[in-house]
Write an enzyme that holds these catalytic residues in place. Sequence first.
Site, PDB file in Angstrom:
ATOM      1  N   ILE A  76       0.833  -1.208   0.000  1.00  0.00           N
ATOM      2  CA  ILE A  76       0.000   0.000   0.000  1.00  0.00           C
ATOM      3  C   ILE A  76       0.869   1.259   0.000  1.00  0.00           C
ATOM      4  CG2 ILE A  76      -1.757   1.292   1.312  1.00  0.00           C
ATOM      5  CD1 ILE A  76      -2.718  -1.394   0.030  1.00  0.00           C
ATOM      6  N   THR A 136      -0.269  -4.399   9.815  1.00  0.00           N
ATOM      7  CA  THR A 136      -0.964  -4.574  11.099  1.00  0.00           C
ATOM      8  C   THR A 136      -1.331  -6.057  11.209  1.00  0.00           C
ATOM      9  OG1 THR A 136      -2.866  -3.618   9.919  1.00  0.00           O
ATOM     10  CG2 THR A 136      -1.913  -2.314  11.682  1.00  0.00           C
ATOM     11  N   THR A 148      -4.715  -0.841   8.018  1.00  0.00           N
ATOM     12  CA  THR A 148      -6.035  -1.246   8.509  1.00  0.00           C
ATOM     13  C   THR A 148      -5.963  -1.554   9.996  1.00  0.00           C
ATOM     14  OG1 THR A 148      -6.615  -2.200   6.398  1.00  0.00           O
ATOM     15  CG2 THR A 148      -7.864  -2.982   8.301  1.00  0.00           C
ATOM     16  N   ARG A 181      -8.311   1.395   0.222  1.00  0.00           N
ATOM     17  CA  ARG A 181      -9.384   0.535  -0.292  1.00  0.00           C
ATOM     18  C   ARG A 181      -8.996  -0.189  -1.564  1.00  0.00           C
ATOM     19  NH1 ARG A 181     -14.626   4.497   0.005  1.00  0.00           N
ATOM     20  NH2 ARG A 181     -15.533   3.691   1.930  1.00  0.00           N
ATOM     21  N   LYS A 203     -13.898   0.722   7.441  1.00  0.00           N
ATOM     22  CA  LYS A 203     -12.954  -0.129   6.695  1.00  0.00           C
ATOM     23  C   LYS A 203     -13.205  -1.623   6.980  1.00  0.00           C
ATOM     24  CE  LYS A 203      -9.403  -1.975   4.812  1.00  0.00           C
ATOM     25  NZ  LYS A 203      -8.838  -1.920   3.514  1.00  0.00           N
ATOM     26  N   ASN A 255     -14.834  -4.929   4.329  1.00  0.00           N
ATOM     27  CA  ASN A 255     -14.260  -6.237   4.022  1.00  0.00           C
ATOM     28  C   ASN A 255     -15.114  -7.364   4.580  1.00  0.00           C
ATOM     29  OD1 ASN A 255     -12.231  -5.271   2.467  1.00  0.00           O
ATOM     30  ND2 ASN A 255     -10.651  -5.342   4.040  1.00  0.00           N
ATOM     31  N   HIS A 303     -32.191 -11.702 -11.412  1.00  0.00           N
ATOM     32  CA  HIS A 303     -33.101 -10.902 -10.587  1.00  0.00           C
ATOM     33  C   HIS A 303     -32.458  -9.525 -10.370  1.00  0.00           C
ATOM     34  CE1 HIS A 303     -35.081  -9.382  -7.024  1.00  0.00           C
ATOM     35  NE2 HIS A 303     -36.008 -10.332  -7.130  1.00  0.00           N
ATOM     36  N   CYS A 322      -6.731  -9.274   3.929  1.00  0.00           N
ATOM     37  CA  CYS A 322      -7.761  -8.319   4.340  1.00  0.00           C
ATOM     38  C   CYS A 322      -9.071  -9.004   4.666  1.00  0.00           C
ATOM     39  CB  CYS A 322      -7.968  -7.311   3.222  1.00  0.00           C
ATOM     40  SG  CYS A 322      -6.424  -6.645   2.626  1.00  0.00           S
ATOM     41  N   ARG A 376      -0.386 -14.554   0.785  1.00  0.00           N
ATOM     42  CA  ARG A 376      -0.841 -14.504   2.177  1.00  0.00           C
ATOM     43  C   ARG A 376      -2.211 -15.167   2.341  1.00  0.00           C
ATOM     44  NH1 ARG A 376       0.142  -8.329   3.597  1.00  0.00           N
ATOM     45  NH2 ARG A 376      -0.764  -8.142   1.529  1.00  0.00           N
TER      46      ARG A 376
END
Length: 407
Positions: free
Chosen positions: A10, A80, A116, A149, A201, A205, A239, A255, A322
């Site tokens: 990021i 994180t 995040t 995002r 956030k 997800n 639909h 994420c 990951r």
Amino acid sequence: MINVIGLGYIGLPTALMMASHGVKVVGTDYNKELVGTLNDGKTTFKEDGLDELFDDAVKSGIKFTTEYQVTDTYIVSVPTPYDEVSKKVDGKYVQAAVKEIMKICPKGAIVVIESTVSPGTIDKQVRPIVEENGFVIGKDLHLVHAPERIIPGNMVYELLHNNRTIGADEKEIGEKIKKLYMSFCQGEIEVTDIRTAEMTKVVENTFRDINIAYANELAKICRSDNMDVYEIIRIANKHPRVNILTPGPGVGGHCISVDPWFLVGDYPGLANIILAARKINDSMPEFVLERIVNIMKENNIKDVSRVGFYGLTYKENVDDMRESPTLQMLDSMEKHLCGNMVKVYDPFIEKDVVENQMHDLDEFLNAIDMVVLLVGHDEIKNNMDKLKGKVIFDTRKICNIEGTYRL
Ligand code: SAJ
């Protein structure tokens, strides 16, 4: 000048994007090797449009270093990780970055956290260390949360076009940071408070995780009663208010498979659908393994080493492994003493990361009788003919060869 701290998936594209839009940027990362690679003029991961963006940013004067810079605005985009047991965010890298910033920043500096975090993390894990260092929040240092995002595989486009959220204690500071992101972001930017930004956030997800879980649960129900889940989803989606996602071998990435756990961990007894969805998605690699055993029996394939897994990454056309469903399957097989026997191949993974990994598509296909398609990379979509004659188990609905097995 903006000092972007953490030059990973990021931080790097964000730093490059700002620099190529005329913002003076210095990117800082404690990983000397990574900084060396960038200073040698090379990017550190594959992503559509990243190399071009890198060239633009270098021409515009972006610098990379291991040193924190003295400036008035920092953007922190460090990892994180989450604790496997408590499911809570581990803010140690964010805390370390903020501590380093406090050693050198002038009074009144703004620290934007992009990483995040779950709702309340900045209150519980960041504010105390700022205060312990004698800083008055809102005076000596301003905190902002601007969660990213962008989706791996389409990062550059999404950085430019996605709407964003900015959470700040003070409206003027939020507006100031909004202006900074408006240097490149063509989407709408909402300014709110920090907890709302944190929660938004995680909620985004989680929404996707729940929707994928619904598709995966349908796949299991349909399999149990011999119905074609893909045909059912295709027709149901006609639909006007229905949009069921696509079943798959599981949910990977750092994420969607992680963030919902924060809500489960922080709100026990309240996050019930969220927990059920997590469990369904986490059960998919095992479901795929069971299907493999049945398909092998049906085709009289007894030798596991004649089975090949196509795809190691968590999704198509990225090099990120990951939480990848394939790795989870290999782990689980190892417990049954057959994990090191299947052949494995992924065009995006050049290094050897698992046993029996092969690096050439033709050699891989020559070594197996049954192929399990776990990731829909363009490479295999463009080479489907090569699978003819094999037993094919397609978990991504990318192969139309007659006789292909599906979830
Ligand atoms: N998957 C399915 N079926 C589907 C869609 C996805 O099985 O119909 C699987 C994928 O194969 C993959 C996983 O789910 O294993 C997640 O992939 P993804 O492409 O849906 O999302 P990520 O994890 O790459 O990126 C997400 C994005 N979030 C949302 O779409 C709400 C992205 O916008 C975020 O920036 C990113 O998480 C993040 O960093 O939080």
